[in-house]
Design a protein around this motif. Structure first.
Motif, PDB file in Angstrom:
ATOM      1  N   LEU A 198       0.842  -1.188   0.000  1.00 47.33           N
ATOM      2  CA  LEU A 198       0.000   0.000   0.000  1.00 47.33           C
ATOM      3  C   LEU A 198       0.877   1.237   0.000  1.00 47.33           C
ATOM      4  CD1 LEU A 198      -1.426  -2.158   2.377  1.00 47.33           C
ATOM      5  CD2 LEU A 198      -3.301  -0.746   1.569  1.00 47.33           C
ATOM      6  N   THR A 207      -9.361   0.315  -1.057  1.00 44.98           N
ATOM      7  CA  THR A 207      -9.074  -0.162   0.304  1.00 44.98           C
ATOM      8  C   THR A 207     -10.118  -1.171   0.748  1.00 44.98           C
ATOM      9  OG1 THR A 207      -8.104   1.984   0.843  1.00 44.98           O
ATOM     10  CG2 THR A 207      -8.658   0.570   2.690  1.00 44.98           C
ATOM     11  N   MET A 212      -6.850  -4.712   0.793  1.00 44.38           N
ATOM     12  CA  MET A 212      -6.765  -5.252   2.150  1.00 44.38           C
ATOM     13  C   MET A 212      -6.968  -6.761   2.200  1.00 44.38           C
ATOM     14  SD  MET A 212      -5.947  -2.569   3.772  1.00 44.38           S
ATOM     15  CE  MET A 212      -5.937  -3.230   5.430  1.00 44.38           C
ATOM     16  N   GLN A 217       0.452  -7.978   3.993  1.00 43.36           N
ATOM     17  CA  GLN A 217       0.129  -6.559   3.810  1.00 43.36           C
ATOM     18  C   GLN A 217       1.353  -5.727   4.186  1.00 43.36           C
ATOM     19  OE1 GLN A 217      -3.509  -7.200   2.354  1.00 43.36           O
ATOM     20  NE2 GLN A 217      -3.051  -5.106   2.924  1.00 43.36           N
ATOM     21  N   ILE A 218       1.920  -5.051   3.192  1.00 44.87           N
ATOM     22  CA  ILE A 218       3.090  -4.193   3.395  1.00 44.87           C
ATOM     23  C   ILE A 218       2.672  -2.756   3.056  1.00 44.87           C
ATOM     24  CG2 ILE A 218       5.497  -3.779   2.706  1.00 44.87           C
ATOM     25  CD1 ILE A 218       5.606  -6.694   1.766  1.00 44.87           C
ATOM     26  N   ALA A 219       3.298  -1.775   3.677  1.00 43.90           N
ATOM     27  CA  ALA A 219       3.040  -0.379   3.328  1.00 43.90           C
ATOM     28  C   ALA A 219       4.339   0.398   3.338  1.00 43.90           C
ATOM     29  CB  ALA A 219       2.041   0.253   4.297  1.00 43.90           C
ATOM     30  N   ALA A 248       0.304   4.635   7.855  1.00 43.59           N
ATOM     31  CA  ALA A 248       0.784   3.249   7.853  1.00 43.59           C
ATOM     32  C   ALA A 248       1.249   2.789   9.235  1.00 43.59           C
ATOM     33  CB  ALA A 248       1.913   3.100   6.837  1.00 43.59           C
ATOM     34  N   LEU A 252      -0.132  -0.347  11.391  1.00 46.11           N
ATOM     35  CA  LEU A 252       0.761  -1.433  11.790  1.00 46.11           C
ATOM     36  C   LEU A 252       0.635  -1.713  13.285  1.00 46.11           C
ATOM     37  CD1 LEU A 252       3.125  -3.395  11.096  1.00 46.11           C
ATOM     38  CD2 LEU A 252       4.678  -1.501  11.629  1.00 46.11           C
ATOM     39  N   LEU A 257      -1.686  -4.094   9.274  1.00 46.55           N
ATOM     40  CA  LEU A 257      -0.576  -4.321   8.358  1.00 46.55           C
ATOM     41  C   LEU A 257       0.399  -5.307   8.986  1.00 46.55           C
ATOM     42  CD1 LEU A 257       0.226  -0.635   7.257  1.00 46.55           C
ATOM     43  CD2 LEU A 257      -1.117  -2.320   5.996  1.00 46.55           C
ATOM     44  N   ASP A 258       1.148  -5.985   8.109  1.00 44.68           N
ATOM     45  CA  ASP A 258       2.177  -6.904   8.598  1.00 44.68           C
ATOM     46  C   ASP A 258       3.521  -6.209   8.776  1.00 44.68           C
ATOM     47  OD1 ASP A 258       0.655  -9.440   8.615  1.00 44.68           O
ATOM     48  OD2 ASP A 258       0.496  -9.059   6.467  1.00 44.68           O
ATOM     49  N   VAL A 260       5.828  -2.243   7.724  1.00 45.17           N
ATOM     50  CA  VAL A 260       6.065  -0.995   7.006  1.00 45.17           C
ATOM     51  C   VAL A 260       7.522  -1.024   6.573  1.00 45.17           C
ATOM     52  CG1 VAL A 260       6.165   1.516   7.164  1.00 45.17           C
ATOM     53  CG2 VAL A 260       4.314   0.264   8.310  1.00 45.17           C
TER      54      VAL A 260
END
Length: 283
Positions: A198, A207, A212, A217-219, A248, A252, A257-258, A260
């Motif tokens: 993201l 989103t 999602m 999930q990375i940002a 982000a 997290l 999220l997993d 950043v």
């Protein structure tokens, strides 16, 4: 003509002033520092002063992430003005202007290649193309990317950047949400990873659907991620929201999220994640 101008024009040793249309500087939108364009681009569009991650288009992203020799997938053809929509401009005129400004056919472009020799199909949304909005073209490109990943037995990775669904296509744009969800289910049925990165900003119907639904999930740092805007939410619930609640790092900390990951480390991190998740051929 004034006397001084006549004298200046008559003197052969005074060089004429030359102008250039080339832009040499970039102003960081976060810290307002002026940065040489070359330095900005060499730093992957990340501000060397404040570490702000600038928005970039598909080709820049492909070149940063993929190994050399990647192949762009052809843009799927869809009906471009199904509702004959017009506001202050005709919808086809807006599409034409976006194509002229970006060089892309629509807001989502796919490429097939590899990251550190791990095969992948990579999709990138371009916020510069009508705010990265999700219409029939984006939905068709998403499904194309998933189908190509299934055909080549590799992960599908998407970099999201969108303001939501494309209003000029009405309900047809919202139909892309379930279509994308079904495509992701097909990818899972083939036991292949779906990874989402993201970027700033990822909002609205994007989103609420494929952005999602990633296995991972990375940002990027400080990316704006949400559905509705902060003021809309505050006016609805009549409460003040926490500082940075749609950024982000906040997501997290609250389990949405997993990880950043800084742009400089994204390529290496994606290769590592795909290596963990991609099925290995039997020896």
């Amino acid at each position: 003509m004034s006397w001084i101008n006549r004298v200046r024009n008559a003197l052969p040793f005074i060089p004429k002033k030359e102008t250039s249309t080339e832009t040499l500087w970039h102003k960081c939108p976060a810290c307002a520092e002026m940065i040489f364009i070359k330095e900005w681009e060499e730093n992957q569009s990340v501000c060397p002063r404040c570490d702000h991650h600038g928005r970039i288009g598909p080709m820049a992203r492909f070149e940063q992430i993929l190994d050399a020799g990647f192949i762009l997938l052809p843009t799927p053809q869809v009906k471009e003005d199904p509702l004959k929509f017009r506001d202050s401009k005709r919808y086809p005129d807006r599409i034409k202007a976006a194509r002229s400004a970006t060089g892309d056919q629509d807001a989502l472009i796919n490429a097939r290649g590899a990251i550190d020799d791990v095969p992948v199909v990579l999709g990138v949304q371009n916020f510069a193309f009508m705010g990265g909005s999700m219409g029939m073209g984006v939905g068709a490109a998403f499904i194309q990317g998933v189908n190509d990943a299934i055909a080549h037995k590799c992960p599908y990775v998407i970099f999201t950047a969108a303001g939501g669904a494309r209003m000029q296509e009405g309900i047809l744009s919202l139909m892309q949400m379930p279509r994308a969800t079904v495509a992701i289910q097909k990818l899972h049925a083939a036991c292949l990873p779906y990874i989402v990165v993201l970027t700033d900003p990822t909002t609205g119907g994007v989103t609420a659907s494929y952005a999602m639904l990633g296995d991972i999930q990375i940002a990027e740092p400080n990316a704006l991620i949400g559905f509705a805007g902060q003021r809309v939410i505050e006016n609805t619930i009549r409460e003040k929201l926490p500082e940075g609640f749609q950024r982000a790092e906040y997501l997290l900390d609250h389990g949405m999220l997993d990880m950043v990951v800084h742009r400089h480390a994204l390529r290496e991190k994606l290769a590592q994640v795909m290596d963990y998740l991609t099925p290995r051929a039997a020896a």
